[in-house]
Design an enzyme around this catalytic site. Structure first.
Site, PDB file in Angstrom:
ATOM      1  N   ASP A  37      14.350 -10.939  17.409  1.00  0.00           N
ATOM      2  CA  ASP A  37      13.913 -12.141  16.706  1.00  0.00           C
ATOM      3  C   ASP A  37      12.394 -12.161  16.731  1.00  0.00           C
ATOM      4  O   ASP A  37      11.761 -11.284  17.337  1.00  0.00           O
ATOM      5  CB  ASP A  37      14.478 -13.396  17.385  1.00  0.00           C
ATOM      6  CG  ASP A  37      14.671 -14.561  16.416  1.00  0.00           C
ATOM      7  OD1 ASP A  37      15.821 -14.850  16.056  1.00  0.00           O
ATOM      8  OD2 ASP A  37      13.656 -15.174  16.010  1.00  0.00           O
ATOM      9  N   ASP A  60       9.969  -8.454  13.758  1.00  0.00           N
ATOM     10  CA  ASP A  60       9.755  -9.120  12.478  1.00  0.00           C
ATOM     11  C   ASP A  60      10.330  -8.178  11.433  1.00  0.00           C
ATOM     12  O   ASP A  60       9.748  -7.120  11.145  1.00  0.00           O
ATOM     13  CB  ASP A  60       8.265  -9.359  12.244  1.00  0.00           C
ATOM     14  CG  ASP A  60       7.972 -10.063  10.919  1.00  0.00           C
ATOM     15  OD1 ASP A  60       8.834 -10.027  10.017  1.00  0.00           O
ATOM     16  OD2 ASP A  60       6.872 -10.630  10.781  1.00  0.00           O
ATOM     17  N   VAL A  61      11.466  -8.551  10.852  1.00  0.00           N
ATOM     18  CA  VAL A  61      12.199  -7.628   9.983  1.00  0.00           C
ATOM     19  C   VAL A  61      11.447  -7.279   8.708  1.00  0.00           C
ATOM     20  O   VAL A  61      11.783  -6.301   8.032  1.00  0.00           O
ATOM     21  CB  VAL A  61      13.598  -8.186   9.623  1.00  0.00           C
ATOM     22  CG1 VAL A  61      14.453  -8.340  10.875  1.00  0.00           C
ATOM     23  CG2 VAL A  61      13.494  -9.495   8.846  1.00  0.00           C
ATOM     24  N   ASN A  87      21.017  -9.968  10.159  1.00  0.00           N
ATOM     25  CA  ASN A  87      21.264 -11.406  10.070  1.00  0.00           C
ATOM     26  C   ASN A  87      20.010 -12.212   9.774  1.00  0.00           C
ATOM     27  O   ASN A  87      20.093 -13.288   9.172  1.00  0.00           O
ATOM     28  CB  ASN A  87      21.884 -11.893  11.383  1.00  0.00           C
ATOM     29  CG  ASN A  87      21.897 -13.406  11.484  1.00  0.00           C
ATOM     30  OD1 ASN A  87      22.676 -14.097  10.826  1.00  0.00           O
ATOM     31  ND2 ASN A  87      21.002 -13.957  12.308  1.00  0.00           N
ATOM     32  N   TYR A 158      15.669 -17.831  -2.506  1.00  0.00           N
ATOM     33  CA  TYR A 158      16.741 -17.612  -1.528  1.00  0.00           C
ATOM     34  C   TYR A 158      17.983 -17.047  -2.210  1.00  0.00           C
ATOM     35  O   TYR A 158      18.558 -16.044  -1.755  1.00  0.00           O
ATOM     36  CB  TYR A 158      17.072 -18.924  -0.824  1.00  0.00           C
ATOM     37  CG  TYR A 158      18.173 -18.802   0.206  1.00  0.00           C
ATOM     38  CD1 TYR A 158      17.937 -18.178   1.425  1.00  0.00           C
ATOM     39  CD2 TYR A 158      19.439 -19.328  -0.034  1.00  0.00           C
ATOM     40  CE1 TYR A 158      18.936 -18.065   2.378  1.00  0.00           C
ATOM     41  CE2 TYR A 158      20.443 -19.224   0.912  1.00  0.00           C
ATOM     42  CZ  TYR A 158      20.197 -18.594   2.114  1.00  0.00           C
ATOM     43  OH  TYR A 158      21.185 -18.484   3.048  1.00  0.00           O
ATOM     44  N   LYS A 162      19.556 -13.261  -1.624  1.00  0.00           N
ATOM     45  CA  LYS A 162      20.906 -13.055  -1.101  1.00  0.00           C
ATOM     46  C   LYS A 162      21.775 -12.270  -2.086  1.00  0.00           C
ATOM     47  O   LYS A 162      22.671 -11.527  -1.681  1.00  0.00           O
ATOM     48  CB  LYS A 162      21.543 -14.405  -0.762  1.00  0.00           C
ATOM     49  CG  LYS A 162      20.907 -15.090   0.441  1.00  0.00           C
ATOM     50  CD  LYS A 162      21.021 -14.239   1.706  1.00  0.00           C
ATOM     51  CE  LYS A 162      20.496 -14.946   2.929  1.00  0.00           C
ATOM     52  NZ  LYS A 162      20.689 -14.159   4.168  1.00  0.00           N
ATOM     53  N   ILE A 193      27.980 -23.401   6.594  1.00  0.00           N
ATOM     54  CA  ILE A 193      28.067 -23.179   8.035  1.00  0.00           C
ATOM     55  C   ILE A 193      26.966 -24.010   8.697  1.00  0.00           C
ATOM     56  O   ILE A 193      25.788 -23.886   8.348  1.00  0.00           O
ATOM     57  CB  ILE A 193      27.878 -21.691   8.398  1.00  0.00           C
ATOM     58  CG1 ILE A 193      28.864 -20.814   7.613  1.00  0.00           C
ATOM     59  CG2 ILE A 193      28.040 -21.503   9.900  1.00  0.00           C
ATOM     60  CD1 ILE A 193      30.318 -21.061   7.918  1.00  0.00           C
ATOM     61  N   THR A 195      24.306 -24.630  10.836  1.00  0.00           N
ATOM     62  CA  THR A 195      23.345 -23.916  11.667  1.00  0.00           C
ATOM     63  C   THR A 195      21.997 -24.622  11.578  1.00  0.00           C
ATOM     64  O   THR A 195      21.790 -25.485  10.722  1.00  0.00           O
ATOM     65  CB  THR A 195      23.173 -22.464  11.194  1.00  0.00           C
ATOM     66  OG1 THR A 195      22.492 -22.477   9.921  1.00  0.00           O
ATOM     67  CG2 THR A 195      24.514 -21.756  11.056  1.00  0.00           C
TER      68      THR A 195
END
Length: 267
Positions: A37, A60-61, A87, A158, A162, A193, A195
Site C-alpha cells: 500500500d 505506489d502501483v 486491488n 473511474y 475499470k 460493496i 468499503t
C-alpha cells in the site's frame, strides 16, 4: 484450511477495505502474503495483526520503479510469485480536484485516476508475468468494478479505467495462454460493496445510514455487500480450484447487473 497452501501472494491496496479482507483470508488459507500500500502506518498495523505468514511492502502501483523494487524483493526472498491481486485503485473523488463528469472533467484528475487504476494494473500484470514463470500454477486477479461494465455519469475516469482493467485482463489471459505460461488472469467486478471508498459519497451519521439504505433498495438482494464477499471470489480465482478458468469477469454485486438499473437522479 489450505486452499492456498504455500502459495506466494502479493496484494496491492491491502491496508483497508477489500484488499485487507483478501490478505487476511488468503493468510488463513495457507498463503504467504505480501501486503502492499502507500499508507505505510495502516498497512504495517494490518500486517502485524494478521494470523499467518505476512509481510508489508510500500508500493505506489502507478510507479514502475516501485514495482521493480518489489519484484526484486520477491525474487530474492521467495524465488517466484504464484498470485497477484491487483486491488489498489481510486475513484478520484478524494484524491483529485475534479470535476469528473464527461462534459466538465479536469484532465489532470482524469490522468491521476488512470495512473493508479489503469497503469497500476498494467504494471502489475507485466511484473507478475515475469515472476510467475517459475510457478507451476499462477493466477492474476484484477479488481475491476460494476463501473467497468456500465457508464457512471459522475465518474467518467473511474468508469473508463475499470473498463480498461476488464479488457486488459482478457488480453493478459489470452497472451499467457498463447505463450504457454502457467498463468491465468481474471477480473472481479464488485458493486455496492461497503468499503472506505464510499465514505466521500455517504456522509456521516444519520445521513450515512439513510444513504446506505437507499443504495440497498436498488440491489436485488436488498443489501450492500461486504469486503469478505469479494475476498471469497478472489480466493476461488487464486486457488487451483479454478485451474480451467481464465479471461472471465466475475460479478459480485447482489444481482445489480442481472437486470436494468434505475435511471440516475435529475437532482
Amino acid at each position: 484450511m489450505s486452499r492456498l497452501n504455500h502459495k506466494i501472494v502479493l496484494v496491492t491496496g491491502a491496508a483497508r477495505g477489500i484488499g485487507q479482507a483478501i490478505a487476511e483470508l488468503f493468510c488463513q488459507e495457507g498463503a504467504v502474503v505480501i501486503l502492499s500500500d502507500i499508507n505505510d502506518e495502516l498497512g504495517k498495523n494490518v500486517t502485524a495483526a494478521i494470523t499467518g505468514q505476512a509481510e508489508y511492502q510500500h508500493l505506489d502501483v502507478s510507479k514502475a520503479e516501485h514495482w521493480a523494487r518489489v519484484s526484486d524483493h520477491i525474487k530474492q526472498t521467495y524465488g517466484r510469485l504464484d498470485v497477484l491481486v491487483n486491488n489498489a485503485g481510486i475513484t478520484g473523488f478524494l484524491e483529485a480536484t475534479g470535476p469528473h463528469d464527461p462534459e466538465n472533467l479536469d484532465m489532470e484528475s482524469w490522468h491521476q485516476v488512470h495512473r493508479v487504476n489503469t497503469d497500476g494494473t498494467a504494471l502489475g500484470c507485466k511484473t507478475a508475468i515475469a515472476l510467475m514463470k517459475k510457478s507451476t500454477a499462477a493466477s492474476i486477479v484484477n479488481l475491476s468494478s460494476r463501473s467497468g461494465i456500465v457508464g457512471i455519469p459522475g465518474a467518467a475516469a473511474y468508469a473508463a479505467s475499470k473498463a480498461a482493467i476488464r479488457n486488459h485482463s482478457k488480453t493478459v489471459a489470452l497472451y499467457c495462454a498463447e505463450q504457454g505460461y502457467p498463468i491465468r488472469c481474471n477480473s472481479i467486478h464488485p458493486g455496492a460493496i461497503l468499503t472506505p471508498m464510499w465514505d466521500a459519497m455517504l456522509g456521516e451519521g444519520e445521513a450515512r445510514e439513510q444513504a446506505i439504505k437507499g443504495i440497498a433498495r436498488d440491489v436485488p438482494l436488498n443489501t450492500m455487500g461486504e469486503p469478505i464477499d469479494v475476498a471469497y471470489a478472489a480466493l476461488y480465482l487464486a486457488s487451483d480450484e479454478s485451474k480451467y478458468v481464465t479471461g472471465i469477469e466475475l460479478n459480485i454485486d447482489g444481482g445489480i447487473l442481472a437486470g436494468s438499473a434505475a435511471p440516475p437522479s435529475q437532482s
